[in-house]
Every structure is written in C-alpha cells, then in structure tokens.
Write a protein that holds these residues in place. Structure first.
Motif, PDB file in Angstrom:
ATOM      1  N   VAL A   1      -7.906 132.051  27.942  1.00  0.00           N
ATOM      2  CA  VAL A   1      -8.982 130.308  27.917  1.00  0.00           C
ATOM      3  C   VAL A   1     -10.135 130.590  28.254  1.00  0.00           C
ATOM      4  O   VAL A   1      -9.860 130.851  30.022  1.00  0.00           O
ATOM      5  CB  VAL A   1      -8.295 129.261  28.014  1.00  0.00           C
ATOM      6  N   SER A   2     -11.608 130.675  28.525  1.00  0.00           N
ATOM      7  CA  SER A   2     -12.692 130.561  29.452  1.00  0.00           C
ATOM      8  C   SER A   2     -13.897 129.559  28.507  1.00  0.00           C
ATOM      9  O   SER A   2     -14.268 130.168  27.842  1.00  0.00           O
ATOM     10  CB  SER A   2     -12.811 131.259  29.683  1.00  0.00           C
TER      11      SER A   2
ATOM     12  N   GLY B   1     -16.635 132.461  29.719  1.00  0.00           N
ATOM     13  CA  GLY B   1     -16.564 133.864  29.412  1.00  0.00           C
ATOM     14  C   GLY B   1     -17.032 134.884  30.160  1.00  0.00           C
ATOM     15  O   GLY B   1     -16.650 136.248  29.612  1.00  0.00           O
TER      16      GLY B   1
ATOM     17  N   CYS C   1      -8.470 130.745  33.746  1.00  0.00           N
ATOM     18  CA  CYS C   1      -8.269 130.619  36.188  1.00  0.00           C
ATOM     19  C   CYS C   1      -8.166 128.652  35.689  1.00  0.00           C
ATOM     20  O   CYS C   1      -9.270 127.810  34.508  1.00  0.00           O
ATOM     21  CB  CYS C   1      -9.303 131.269  36.164  1.00  0.00           C
ATOM     22  N   GLY C   2      -8.076 128.124  37.178  1.00  0.00           N
ATOM     23  CA  GLY C   2      -8.484 127.041  37.270  1.00  0.00           C
ATOM     24  C   GLY C   2      -8.053 125.945  36.247  1.00  0.00           C
ATOM     25  O   GLY C   2      -6.671 125.692  35.352  1.00  0.00           O
ATOM     26  N   THR C   3      -9.656 125.163  35.840  1.00  0.00           N
ATOM     27  CA  THR C   3      -9.007 124.038  34.329  1.00  0.00           C
ATOM     28  C   THR C   3      -8.457 124.497  33.505  1.00  0.00           C
ATOM     29  O   THR C   3      -8.264 124.676  32.475  1.00  0.00           O
ATOM     30  CB  THR C   3     -10.545 123.143  34.589  1.00  0.00           C
TER      31      THR C   3
ATOM     32  N   LYS D   1      -9.672 117.755  39.779  1.00  0.00           N
ATOM     33  CA  LYS D   1     -11.184 117.651  39.655  1.00  0.00           C
ATOM     34  C   LYS D   1     -11.232 116.314  41.178  1.00  0.00           C
ATOM     35  O   LYS D   1     -12.265 117.211  41.608  1.00  0.00           O
ATOM     36  CB  LYS D   1     -11.027 116.812  38.880  1.00  0.00           C
TER      37      LYS D   1
HETATM   38  C1  F6R Z   1     -12.654 123.113  37.742  1.00  0.00           C
HETATM   39  C2  F6R Z   1     -13.592 124.420  37.374  1.00  0.00           C
HETATM   40  C3  F6R Z   1     -12.816 125.551  37.495  1.00  0.00           C
HETATM   41  C4  F6R Z   1     -12.846 126.609  35.922  1.00  0.00           C
HETATM   42  C5  F6R Z   1     -12.268 128.456  36.629  1.00  0.00           C
HETATM   43  C6  F6R Z   1     -12.462 128.979  35.165  1.00  0.00           C
HETATM   44  O1  F6R Z   1     -13.169 121.777  37.026  1.00  0.00           O
HETATM   45  O2  F6R Z   1     -14.182 124.326  36.708  1.00  0.00           O
HETATM   46  O3  F6R Z   1     -11.358 125.550  38.059  1.00  0.00           O
HETATM   47  O4  F6R Z   1     -12.192 126.130  35.318  1.00  0.00           O
HETATM   48  O5  F6R Z   1     -13.271 128.349  37.332  1.00  0.00           O
HETATM   49  O6  F6R Z   1     -14.050 128.966  34.762  1.00  0.00           O
HETATM   50  P1  F6R Z   1     -13.788 129.857  33.033  1.00  0.00           P
HETATM   51  O7  F6R Z   1     -13.081 128.765  32.444  1.00  0.00           O
HETATM   52  O8  F6R Z   1     -15.556 129.597  33.031  1.00  0.00           O
HETATM   53  O9  F6R Z   1     -13.458 131.011  32.978  1.00  0.00           O
END
Ligand code: F6R
Length: 365
Positions: free
Chosen positions: A102-103, A106, A56-58, A241
């Motif tokens: 990828v997280s 986690g 998700c997201g980044t 961002k």
């Molecule tokens: C953007 C951001 C979010 C996370 C996304 C996934 O700056 O921080 O888009 O990348 O919520 O989160 P994780 O990597 O913890 O699974």
C-alpha cells in the motif's frame, strides 16, 4: 490550487467524500450491489493460504485495518509488517502466495524494496497505489488504483481513506471468492460502503466543535489515543497525524493494553482520545475509559449516537459521528482525527502542509 482553503491539508480532508465516492464507483457496481474489481487478478483468492501486507506510515496503518477485514470477511490469515522490517527479515514466503503493498506515492524506498523481495520469492504482488505512473505500479503483477487525485499535503489524508475503500472492496471480493461471505452479506457490506461519502459529509459538520476543542489539545504535552478492533490502527493513525504536524507527542494504543503500561502516564494534564463506535466491543472500551476517568484523565470520546447514549461518563468532549455499519467505521472516524490534528497544528501556528523534517515521498531508506 488550494481553492478556498488555507492549506492543502484542509482541502484534501474536505475532498474525501468526493474522492472516496469516485474510488468506490471504480470497485463497486451500485445497481447489482456487488464488488466488481476493475482489474484482472493473476491468482484466485480461494487458493491463498496466506496474505502478507507491507507498507510505511499511514499506508501501513491502512494495511493494519485491512488485516481485520481480510481475516473477518475472507478468513485469510494475514501477516503485516512495516516495509523497513519486512525487506530485511527474509520472511519465508510460499511461492504463489499473495503479497500486498500500500503506497500513496508508489515510490517509498522500503515498500519498493519489499515488493522486489516478494517478486524474487515468486509471490503474486498486488499494489494499492495512488500514482499510476509510479515505480511500484510498474513493477507489481497487478495494481489496484486509489483515485484520490494528487495529494499535496505531506500528512496523508484523502489517500488513506481511498486506500481503505480499495482494501475493503478487495476483502469483500476475497470473501466472495472463498465462500466465506454470502450474497446477502456482500450486499449489506457494499451498501455500507455506498453510504460512506454521504456519512463523511455529515462527519465534516463536527468541524467547528473540533476546532474549538483543538485549543485545549494544543496545550497538551502528550496525548494518548485508544481504540479496539479497527479503531486501534485508527488510534495509531490519529497519534501519527497529531505528532507529525503539531509536534505534540502522541501515542496510539490498543485500549486493552492500557493497564499493561500506558495507564501510568495518566493524570489531569493528559488528554486521552478514545475512538469507540457502538459495536460488539464497545463495552470493553467503556471500561477502559472508566479506568482513565478514575485517574483524572481528560477524555475526548469519538463515538456515534448510540455510543454517546450508552457511555454515560464524564468526558471533556464527545464528538458524535453518524451511526454507520461497524465495518466502515474507520473511514468515517478518520475524519475527526484528521480535523483534530489539523486544527491543533494550525492553532499552534505550525506549517501543516510542510511539517519540519518530513518529505512527501521517502525515496531513501
Ligand atoms: C503520514 C504520511 C506518511 C506516509 C508514508 C508512506 O501522514 O504521510 O507516513 O504514509 O511515508 O508513504 P507512501 O504512501 O507514499 O508509501
């Protein structure tokens, strides 16, 4: 502890050379100039017909960059999806294939659900995670850790570049296993990776220029980010961002898509941020910039020394990054896009570490 920085986000941006270096030291043998994975893989890359990535997201955008790497270096067909789609779309998966997640945290609900779906479909599951005690780390068949340290700022910065470091190391290891990467090629790529921390430190030196530029950017209502190849996911990351911490509307597009729609938006009020290192597709991106310039669009070009020389066109600003191996360019160009978002939001008086409506870890869908 923020140290000498005003915000965690600033500290975490500046920490990147160090944490990328630390992550790299975990995956690469500096003297043999080879990737040496610190993990035992329960599968062989050479047997894989396909790789599916979800996040998700980044973290998703890091995965999208990795798609280019795995396909180019290891010739593995890659499917990538945002986890909220993957978990419900019931993708047919051949038992024994590899699903990669990828997280940072986690704990992201959709990514975790995707991992559980993949497990139920008898996939090998490989997770690139930053929190070693997380649920995803526990439930994956194998964990490839990022060593970014605790990330406090809600907007992900150092976790992203550490994810890229691990993903590129994995793609190189896959290329070697599949015989698509010669020993010399591997050395060249590993040396390109080893050079990254120093080049990131160099990239940070553009901070003052970027800070001045952010005053201009803060006046914009909409901002368009463009790039090709691995700079395309990075364009989306730049837009993400900026919108999440400054609340300025921004979109990231593949530069080649410009004329299929977004070009209609361009006028004198619209900043267009183009990420274009000097590589095999540079000239294509330059033609897109000319299309933007012809319509009065104000271009901020992020390129390298050679690109700045060859582009020869009027820009509002050119941010010149060190010249690096094209494969690692997204790691270096992440720095100016993070700094641009950060300084714009700070200049506008926004709470960059705690943007409105956002949580660091999204544990509900
Ligand atoms: C953007 C951001 C979010 C996370 C996304 C996934 O700056 O921080 O888009 O990348 O919520 O989160 P994780 O990597 O913890 O699974």
């Amino acid at each position: 502890d923020k140290g000498n920085y005003r915000h965690f986000m600033a500290k975490e941006i500046h920490e990147q050379a160090e944490v990328v270096g630390r992550t790299l030291a975990h995956y690469v043998n500096f003297s043999s100039e080879r990737v040496e994975l610190p993990i035992e893989l329960p599968f062989d890359f050479k047997d894989l017909k396909r790789l599916s990535i979800s996040a998700c997201g980044t973290a998703y955008l890091a995965g999208l960059i990795a798609k280019y790497w795995f396909e180019r270096l290891a010739r593995i067909p890659v499917e990538i999806d945002v986890a909220s789609e993957f978990r419900y779309r019931e993708a047919p998966l051949e038992p024994g294939s590899l699903a990669l997640f990828v997280s940072q945290s986690g704990e992201t609900a959709d990514t975790l659900a995707s991992l559980r779906y993949a497990t139920s479909e008898k996939q090998h599951t490989l997770s690139v995670v930053n929190v070693p005690t997380s649920t995803m780390a526990r439930e994956s068949s194998v964990v490839a850790p990022t060593l970014a340290g605790v990330e406090v700022g809600v907007a992900s910065t150092k976790a992203f570049t550490c994810q890229l470091t691990v993903l590129l190391s994995l793609a190189i290891a896959a290329g070697r296993a599949r015989g698509t990467l010669s020993a010399d090629d591997e050395k060249e790529l590993v040396n390109a990776l080893i050079a990254v921390p120093g080049q990131m430190t160099e990239a940070m030196k553009r901070e003052h220029q970027i800070e001045v530029l952010s005053r201009e950017l803060s006046k914009a209502k909409d901002v368009l980010y463009l790039g090709r190849g691995t700079s395309y996911p990075l364009a989306m990351e730049g837009a993400l961002k900026l919108k999440e911490i400054s609340y300025i509307h921004a979109e990231g597009y593949a530069a080649g898509e410009l004329k299929h729609g977004p070009i209609a938006l361009i006028d004198e009020t619209m900043p267009v941020i183009v990420i274009a290192p000097y590589d095999n597709i540079f000239e294509k991106t330059v033609s897109n910039m000319q299309e933007v310039a012809a319509r009065g669009g104000r271009i901020i070009l992020i390129t390298d020394e050679r690109g700045a020389l060859e582009a020869s066109l009027d820009t509002m600003a050119t941010i010149v990054m060190p010249s690096v191996h094209p494969i690692v360019a997204p790691l270096i160009n992440a720095v100016p896009i993070q700094l641009l978002a950060y300084h714009t939001a700070v200049f506008m008086g926004k709470d960059v570490d705690q943007p409105r409506n956002l949580a660091k870890s999204v544990t509900v869908e």
